[in-house]
Design an enzyme around this catalytic site. Structure first.
Site, PDB file in Angstrom:
ATOM      1  N   PRO A 152       0.884  -1.233   0.040  1.00 20.22           N
ATOM      2  CA  PRO A 152      -0.095  -0.039  -0.066  1.00 20.22           C
ATOM      3  C   PRO A 152       0.923   1.257   0.142  1.00 20.22           C
ATOM      4  O   PRO A 152       0.441   2.330  -0.132  1.00 20.22           O
ATOM      5  CB  PRO A 152      -0.716  -0.100   1.268  1.00 20.22           C
ATOM      6  CG  PRO A 152      -0.520  -1.381   1.794  1.00 20.22           C
ATOM      7  CD  PRO A 152       0.518  -2.151   1.257  1.00 20.22           C
ATOM      8  N   ASP A 158     -10.073  -0.744 -25.579  1.00 14.00           N
ATOM      9  CA  ASP A 158     -10.372  -0.686 -24.206  1.00 14.00           C
ATOM     10  C   ASP A 158     -10.156   0.649 -23.681  1.00 14.00           C
ATOM     11  O   ASP A 158      -9.542   1.346 -24.024  1.00 14.00           O
ATOM     12  CB  ASP A 158      -9.501  -1.760 -23.448  1.00 14.00           C
ATOM     13  CG  ASP A 158      -9.663  -2.965 -23.741  1.00 14.00           C
ATOM     14  OD1 ASP A 158     -10.824  -3.441 -23.753  1.00 14.00           O
ATOM     15  OD2 ASP A 158      -8.896  -3.828 -24.450  1.00 14.00           O
ATOM     16  N   ARG A 166      -2.235  -9.852 -20.531  1.00 20.21           N
ATOM     17  CA  ARG A 166      -2.870  -9.498 -21.909  1.00 20.21           C
ATOM     18  C   ARG A 166      -2.386  -8.695 -22.968  1.00 20.21           C
ATOM     19  O   ARG A 166      -2.871  -8.364 -23.956  1.00 20.21           O
ATOM     20  CB  ARG A 166      -4.311  -9.223 -21.478  1.00 20.21           C
ATOM     21  CG  ARG A 166      -4.463  -7.988 -20.406  1.00 20.21           C
ATOM     22  CD  ARG A 166      -5.854  -7.945 -20.211  1.00 20.21           C
ATOM     23  NE  ARG A 166      -6.841  -7.332 -21.158  1.00 20.21           N
ATOM     24  CZ  ARG A 166      -6.690  -6.336 -21.792  1.00 20.21           C
ATOM     25  NH1 ARG A 166      -5.792  -5.261 -21.511  1.00 20.21           N
ATOM     26  NH2 ARG A 166      -7.605  -5.992 -22.826  1.00 20.21           N
ATOM     27  N   GLU A 192       2.135  -6.781   8.744  1.00 20.57           N
ATOM     28  CA  GLU A 192       2.327  -5.178   8.623  1.00 20.57           C
ATOM     29  C   GLU A 192       3.558  -4.774   7.860  1.00 20.57           C
ATOM     30  O   GLU A 192       3.902  -3.602   7.511  1.00 20.57           O
ATOM     31  CB  GLU A 192       2.825  -4.829  10.163  1.00 20.57           C
ATOM     32  CG  GLU A 192       1.895  -5.354  11.090  1.00 20.57           C
ATOM     33  CD  GLU A 192       0.458  -4.762  10.777  1.00 20.57           C
ATOM     34  OE1 GLU A 192       0.502  -3.451  10.831  1.00 20.57           O
ATOM     35  OE2 GLU A 192      -0.382  -5.692  10.933  1.00 20.57           O
TER      36      GLU A 192
HETATM   37  C1  JB8 Z   1      -1.366  -5.541   2.545  1.00 18.89           C
HETATM   38  O1  JB8 Z   1      -3.527  -1.871  -2.282  1.00 18.89           O
HETATM   39  B1  JB8 Z   1      -2.236  -2.518  -2.566  1.00 18.89           B
HETATM   40  C2  JB8 Z   1      -1.747  -3.826  -1.504  1.00 18.89           C
HETATM   41  C3  JB8 Z   1      -2.287  -3.691  -0.261  1.00 18.89           C
HETATM   42  C4  JB8 Z   1      -1.938  -4.601   0.629  1.00 18.89           C
HETATM   43  C5  JB8 Z   1      -0.382  -5.335   0.555  1.00 18.89           C
HETATM   44  C6  JB8 Z   1      -0.076  -5.202  -0.682  1.00 18.89           C
HETATM   45  C7  JB8 Z   1      -0.616  -4.482  -1.653  1.00 18.89           C
HETATM   46  C8  JB8 Z   1      -0.271  -5.822   1.604  1.00 18.89           C
HETATM   47  N1  JB8 Z   1      -2.191  -4.817   1.971  1.00 18.89           N
HETATM   48  O2  JB8 Z   1      -1.550  -2.695  -3.768  1.00 18.89           O
END
Ligand code: JB8
Length: 272
Positions: free
Chosen positions: A129, A209, A194, A156
């Site tokens: 994230p 697309d 793809r 985490e």
């Molecule tokens: C825990 O939003 B994401 C994403 C979210 C995640 C993890 C890896 C990627 C690992 N939450 O791309």
């Protein structure tokens, strides 16, 4: 000159031994380059603690067809295989306290290094994230890489020293928390594969697309038979056979939809 293969195994300092190993290495990498860059094939390595999450997806239709045709080579590696010690511990509690577990650096780094050495190193990506948001422009860029190595974070996160040492490209698929990077890795694979030539049939690959190519607008509404369903009819223009009019209607629909739903796509060229 006849090179002595036995010599290369027994004595690293033997000149002929070094050259035969070197020669074999060059041939290996050359054949890889021909395979993946000249023939437009793709190898994807996924590093995860839960390989079984990926296996169902890899056996799925479009990807399976590409794998069977030899266009895409997907290899899933279990990070736990690189864990040492009798407990094979891959994660531990965070220093400084707090909830959850953090992936230990040793098994992750050693797994990445071992996998990268199996072929010329690929583009190394960590799904997290904390990463830059994936968009179609990034997908198109990744599709040209020939080889991707995708590391799936969990819990985490991974120990920061993994990131500092190996400097992956950190990518996120969106602003939400997942149980781990596996689903995000599957999203990357699905979007990238793809675009590899030969994966889609002609019919599909010629389609314009949403988000592909120059034009990054939402799609216009589509209709098929029957002409009337529960009193709802297909827009008249689509039944006229007047193709310039149909194209105009569709362009208007795309623009209106995009303005209403995704004004952010119209504000800048990149859709950020
Ligand atoms: C825990 O939003 B994401 C994403 C979210 C995640 C993890 C890896 C990627 C690992 N939450 O791309």
């Amino acid at each position: 000159m006849i090179l002595n293969a036995k010599c290369s195994i027994q004595n690293d300092k033997c000149a002929a031994g070094i050259s035969i190993v070197h020669f074999a290495f060059v041939i290996l990498h050359l054949s890889f380059c021909i395979k993946y860059f000249l023939l437009n094939l793709m190898r994807i390595d996924v590093l995860t603690l839960f390989p079984e999450i990926l296996s169902g997806y890899v056996g799925q239709s479009l990807l399976k067809r590409a794998v069977d045709a030899g266009i895409v080579d997907v290899r899933v590696h279990n990070i736990r295989d690189w864990a040492t010690g009798k407990h094979k511990q891959v994660d531990d509690r965070p220093f400084g306290g707090g909830p959850g577990m953090v992936l230990r650096p040793e098994p992750v780094v050693e797994c990445v290094e071992a996998v990268q050495q199996q072929a010329p190193p690929g583009r190394f990506v960590l799904l997290t994230p904390q990463g830059r948001r994936l968009d179609q422009a990034k997908v198109e860029e990744l599709a040209t890489c020939g080889r991707l190595v995708l590391l799936c974070g969990r819990y985490e996160g991974v120990d920061q020293r993994v990131i500092d040492l190996l400097q992956p490209e950190e990518l996120s698929i969106g602003d939400y928390i997942l149980g781990g990077g596996e689903v995000a890795a599957m999203v990357v694979i699905d979007a990238v594969v793809r675009l590899v030539p030969g994966v889609l049939g002609d019919e599909e690959s010629n389609r314009q697309d949403s988000f592909s190519g120059e034009r990054r607008l939402l799609e216009f509404p589509q209709y098929t038979r029957p002409r009337e369903y529960r009193g709802m009819t297909v827009p008249d223009v689509l039944m006229t056979g007047n193709h310039p009019e149909i194209a105009k209607w569709r362009a208007e629909q795309s623009l209106t939809r995009t303005r209403e739903r995704r004004a952010d796509l119209l504000e800048s060229g990149e859709g950020e």
